[in-house]
Design an enzyme around this catalytic site. Structure first.
Site, PDB file in Angstrom:
ATOM      1  N   ASP A 113      43.621  47.509  25.195  1.00 33.12           N
ATOM      2  CA  ASP A 113      42.686  46.927  26.474  1.00 33.12           C
ATOM      3  C   ASP A 113      42.027  48.057  27.078  1.00 33.12           C
ATOM      4  OD1 ASP A 113      41.820  44.565  27.882  1.00 33.12           O
ATOM      5  OD2 ASP A 113      43.064  45.199  29.427  1.00 33.12           O
ATOM      6  N   LYS A 142      40.141  45.167  22.818  1.00 32.68           N
ATOM      7  CA  LYS A 142      39.028  44.714  23.351  1.00 32.68           C
ATOM      8  C   LYS A 142      37.871  45.311  22.918  1.00 32.68           C
ATOM      9  CE  LYS A 142      38.709  46.147  27.872  1.00 32.68           C
ATOM     10  NZ  LYS A 142      39.034  46.178  29.523  1.00 32.68           N
ATOM     11  N   LYS A 172      43.667  36.464  31.041  1.00 33.19           N
ATOM     12  CA  LYS A 172      42.989  36.732  30.115  1.00 33.19           C
ATOM     13  C   LYS A 172      43.849  36.781  28.868  1.00 33.19           C
ATOM     14  CE  LYS A 172      40.795  40.493  31.377  1.00 33.19           C
ATOM     15  NZ  LYS A 172      39.815  41.524  31.323  1.00 33.19           N
TER      16      LYS A 172
END
Length: 694
Positions: free
Chosen positions: A233, A273, A115
């Site tokens: 994240d 995120k 990712k």
């Protein structure tokens, strides 16, 4: 082992049979993007208006939230294991990791690695200043297990090798037993070797939602130089509230962003995120960062699970802004109720032109998710449709090849890796992954069950766990650790927030400890267990013929703070040890080997004080034959250190040795086997006792 030379990587795409039938699908999969268009008329509200308004809603976003939750609710009756298995087979990017491992074999490859690599390759995340000055510091928030870092290293070595790069990372500390396993990734395979680069804040918990911890992390990162990249994240377990993922995670995202803004240097990049964009909290944060960066993109990597809400905000070119006047406001809502009770900005201060873009962005990603959930459901109901499966197999193969070609992923030399190839050789697996079972409906039903039904449910789980889990248990009366030669011990004390309760441990498999905690979570069950304490089984023959002492430590009663109980037990143990003569032994009962403090004590006793230590299947520990009375000096030094902070309610001694000493090799394995045996037996005993009482 791998295809030699550059040929494979330059020619692989020509060899691909793409075909027109999948061209559009591939383009859609690789281009799930939205970019905000900044309007010069937008203005940040005056500081006096921040956190003054009540939470607000936008009708269009509320409609999308209802639509998405309707689709998600259709999965309520699927067990997590069954649905995950089905969606894994349907995941178009499901072969990407496998193919990269075969052809590139990068350091610490995970889904997070892929990712991040997509984000780095799709957007220009390395600022021009870093390239010009050949220097960069990166800060990684909520980073465990660390694959963003190894992915960034791989990307830099292929594309910007001259850059002198330093990094620092933060995450919930997997070695702090007060942290909840549901919010923490305990995989420390990379962290264990790079601990000096990790910062767990002033209280050693790693909790980023604590202002003092956040400031300590910012300070550590800035001390290394200009911070030109920050990644965040973080997430919070939403298993019990799948319809409220954004509300549950938003306070953490706020803390991540405020920490990042204070650390970043002008021109820097922020990648964080987020999930859906339906709530005032996310809308406000996106409005704030649109004023602080020159370019804001929302991106869904192809290797992010297609059916979940996860997306990444890629924020480029941080503007040279003075945040100092806003720091007190940021702090007032940081990890506090204010953030949940008030909105960062009033709705009337958010321009309609911005809200229109938010709705456009939210609709785009919401539609993708609804379509994927629907498609996965249809495929589940039509499992016998062979053509359907044939197509997904073709797409998975195409996506994996396209991924490597598109992002130009090539191997790097082991010497260029952070750990110089050590992780490949270690080949260790994560023994404590996040652990969930059953369907959402089943978990909700459990809370409404009678005590007898709960008992039956827990019993069936214990039986299933014992049959399915190939845990190595102590099946002989005693497992001995022989002290081949007395070691010199270097005490290294770790301090942090006193442990109120043991919520997690590196020294036991998660399913067993989770069951143990679930039994004690029922007040009625706990009352039965504590009312009828267990009689310890002692086999005198284990002690040998020499005169010995039995030290039976009190059991934790769950009413005290755990750290007080632990240090009291240590005092009792120390007093007992001081009464021993050389050559004498001790049978130790009720010694908790879940915490790093106690495990470090046991390590010192086994390596410096006694000839051998025996871990028994009945849950006792034998300290056999004291070598030398003077070796107990280590225990006295630890006692003195504990006394210094005994009355400090914010600081305690959490460990006496580095984790790199205790958490490895045979000693570590023996402790894990001992705990697995002990707590499995405890669960069996408790459930039998409850059954007799109900």
């Amino acid at each position: 082992m791998f295809p030699s030379g550059e040929n494979f990587f330059t020619q692989s795409r020509q060899k691909l049979y793409r075909g027109d039938e999948f061209e559009d699908e591939l383009n859609d999969l690789f281009n799930k993007k939205f970019q905000f268009r900044f309007n010069a008329e937008w203005a940040l509200p005056a500081a006096k208006d921040w956190f003054t308004a009540s939470p607000w809603k936008v009708k269009g976003l509320e409609y999308m939230k209802s639509r998405l939750n309707f689709h998600k609710s259709q999965l309520n009756d699927f067990s997590i294991e069954e649905w995950s298995s089905h969606t894994r087979r349907r995941n178009p990017a499901g072969e990407v990791c496998w193919k990269i491992r075969c052809l590139v074999n990068p350091e610490f490859l995970t889904q997070a690695w892929t990712k991040f690599y997509e984000c780095a390759s799709t957007y220009n995340i390395v600022p021009s200043e870093a390239v010009a000055e050949k220097k960069m510091v990166s800060l990684h928030l909520c980073e465990a297990p660390g694959a963003f870092i190894t992915s960034l290293n791989h990307y830099l070595k292929l594309h910007h090798e001259p850059i002198d790069w330093k990094w620092v990372a933060n995450t919930l500390n997997p070695y702090y037993e007060g942290n909840s396993p549901s919010n923490m990734i305990s995989d420390d395979r990379f962290m264990f070797h790079t601990l000096d680069n990790w910062d767990f804040g002033v209280d050693n918990t790693g909790n980023l939602m604590d202002w003092e911890n956040s400031q300590a992390i910012v300070k550590k990162a800035k001390a290394l130089g200009k911070v030109l990249l920050v990644t965040a994240d973080g997430s919070i377990d939403c298993l019990q509230k799948p319809d409220a993922q954004e509300e549950v995670t938003s306070p953490l995202h706020y803390c991540e962003i405020i920490t990042a803004l204070q650390a970043l240097s002008p021109g820097g990049t922020l990648i964080f995120k987020l999930f859906t964009i339906f709530e005032h909290s996310t809308v406000n944060l996106l409005y704030l960062i649109n004023h602080l960066f020159k370019e804001i993109n929302i991106y869904k990597p192809i290797t992010s699970r297609q059916g979940n809400s996860e997306v990444y905000a890629i924020c480029l070119q941080y503007k040279d802004v003075n945040l100092t006047p806003y720091i007190p406001i940021f702090q007032s809502a940081f990890g506090t109720e204010l953030y949940s009770n008030k909105s960062l900005f009033p709705l009337e201060k958010i321009p309609d032109s911005f809200l229109k873009q938010i709705e456009e962005c939210a609709y785009y990603f919401c539609s993708i998710q609804c379509q994927v959930i629907n498609s996965n459901l249809q495929a589940y109901l039509m499992q016998k449709n062979i053509a359907l499966h044939r197509d997904i197999k073709k797409i998975r193969a195409l996506v994996a090849s396209e991924f490597i070609w598109k992002y130009d992923i090539k191997p790097i030399d082991n010497e260029l890796e952070i750990l110089k190839g050590a992780l490949h050789e270690e080949n260790k697996i994560n023994t404590n992954p996040r652990y969930h079972r059953g369907s959402y409906t089943e978990r909700q039903l459990y809370t409404k069950m009678s005590l007898k039904e709960k008992l039956k449910n827990l019993n069936s789980f214990l039986q299933a766990e014992m049959l399915s889990n190939p845990m190595i248990l102590i099946n002989e009366p005693v497992k001995w650790m022989i002290n081949e030669q007395s070691s010199k011990i270097d005490l290294v004390f770790t301090y942090g927030r006193p442990l109120q309760k043991v919520n997690s441990s590196k020294f036991i498999f998660v399913p067993i400890f989770k069951l143990y905690q679930q039994i004690l979570a029922e007040e009625e069950f706990k009352d039965i267990i504590l009312y009828r304490p267990a009689k310890l089984k002692i086999d005198p023959s284990l002690l040998g013929p020499e005169p010995s002492k039995i030290i039976s430590l009190p059991e934790f009663q769950y009413r005290d703070s755990y750290n007080v109980h632990e240090k009291n037990c240590f005092k009792i143990l120390l007093n007992g040890l001081q009464e021993l003569l050389e050559g004498e032994s001790i049978l130790l009962q009720n010694f908790n080997t879940l915490t790093h403090f106690n495990v470090s004590i046991l390590y010192i006793l086994s390596r410096a004080c006694f000839e051998k230590i025996g871990l028994t299947s009945s849950g006792s520990i034998i300290l056999s034959k004291l070598i030398d009375k003077s070796s107990l000096k280590y225990m006295q030094l630890i006692d003195e250190e504990c006394n210094k902070v005994r009355k400090d309610d914010k600081k305690d001694v959490l460990n006496c040795l580095p984790v790199q000493v205790t958490n490895k090799e045979d000693f570590f394995s023996m402790i894990v086997f001992y705990n697995n045996t002990f707590y499995r037996n405890k669960c069996t005993e408790y459930l039998e006792k409850i059954e007799q009482s109900l």
